[in-house]
Design an enzyme around this catalytic site. Structure first.
Site, PDB file in Angstrom:
ATOM      1  N   GLY A 118       4.367  21.638  40.851  1.00 21.35           N
ATOM      2  CA  GLY A 118       5.194  20.436  40.936  1.00 21.35           C
ATOM      3  C   GLY A 118       4.452  19.166  41.324  1.00 21.35           C
ATOM      4  O   GLY A 118       5.071  18.104  41.424  1.00 21.35           O
ATOM      5  N   ASN A 153      -5.118  17.615  23.675  1.00 22.15           N
ATOM      6  CA  ASN A 153      -4.647  18.096  24.976  1.00 22.15           C
ATOM      7  C   ASN A 153      -3.157  18.456  24.914  1.00 22.15           C
ATOM      8  O   ASN A 153      -2.304  17.798  25.500  1.00 22.15           O
ATOM      9  CB  ASN A 153      -4.919  17.045  26.049  1.00 22.15           C
ATOM     10  N   TYR A 167       4.203  15.964  29.407  1.00 27.41           N
ATOM     11  CA  TYR A 167       4.775  14.624  29.334  1.00 27.41           C
ATOM     12  C   TYR A 167       6.103  14.617  28.571  1.00 27.41           C
ATOM     13  O   TYR A 167       7.030  13.899  28.931  1.00 27.41           O
ATOM     14  CB  TYR A 167       3.773  13.639  28.751  1.00 27.41           C
ATOM     15  N   GLU A 204       2.882   6.887  18.466  1.00 28.78           N
ATOM     16  CA  GLU A 204       1.912   7.249  17.440  1.00 28.78           C
ATOM     17  C   GLU A 204       1.542   6.097  16.513  1.00 28.78           C
ATOM     18  O   GLU A 204       0.557   6.175  15.804  1.00 28.78           O
ATOM     19  CB  GLU A 204       2.434   8.438  16.646  1.00 28.78           C
TER      20      GLU A 204
END
Length: 163
Positions: free
Chosen positions: A96, A125, A132, A141
């Protein structure tokens, strides 16, 4: 526990930055020294800010960090935050700490009226992408990050052709 970094945290935070560089396949890329980080964090004005995640108890070890600086959007006319680095030691992931660091950054954004919290993630990654997404972030993008390194800055500033 999440708190603002103190001078005593400089060496552990620099260690986390080096660990992040190794994880991102650039183990020799960090040239920053403890003195550089001290000036960046505690100069007048500071160039960057840092939150640390620590182990429970007084004087707990630094387990992770988030380094950030303010930004400004001409489109919104408002300040924002750019997250330079977020890193939690691998052995302390899924406890967390990363989420707590992001939550505190969101609280700082809300407190300061920042309209955006942005960061960059390497394309490969996927664990970071998944994390995220889990907190509600979306990838932008349609934008590509561009960079002039020190040699290119020098060449452009002195009207020399790029290398």
């Amino acid at each position: 526990m999440i708190r603002t970094a103190e001078r005593a945290d400089v060496v552990p935070v620099l260690g986390l930055v080096r660990d992040l560089a190794a994880y991102e396949r650039e183990p020799d890329a960090v040239a920053m020294t403890p003195d550089d980080l001290t000036v960046a964090l505690f100069g007048d004005p500071p160039a960057v800010h840092c939150l640390v995640a620590t182990a429970p108890g007084e004087g707990g070890d630094v387990l992770g960090c988030a380094l950030w600086h303010p930004t400004f959007s001409t489109w919104t006319g408002q300040a924002g935050m750019y997250l330079v680095d977020l890193f939690v030691r691998p052995e302390h992931r899924r406890e967390g700490h990363g989420r707590a660091l992001l939550r505190e950054l969101a609280r700082l954004c809300a407190r300061h009226g920042y309209q955006r919290l942005e960061w960059a993630v390497l394309d490969w990654n996927t664990p970071a992408h998944d994390f995220y997404h889990s907190v509600g972030a979306t990838a932008t993008e349609e934008w590509t990050t561009w960079r002039l390194d020190a040699a290119a800055i020098d060449a452009l500033a002195h009207r020399r052709p790029p290398r």
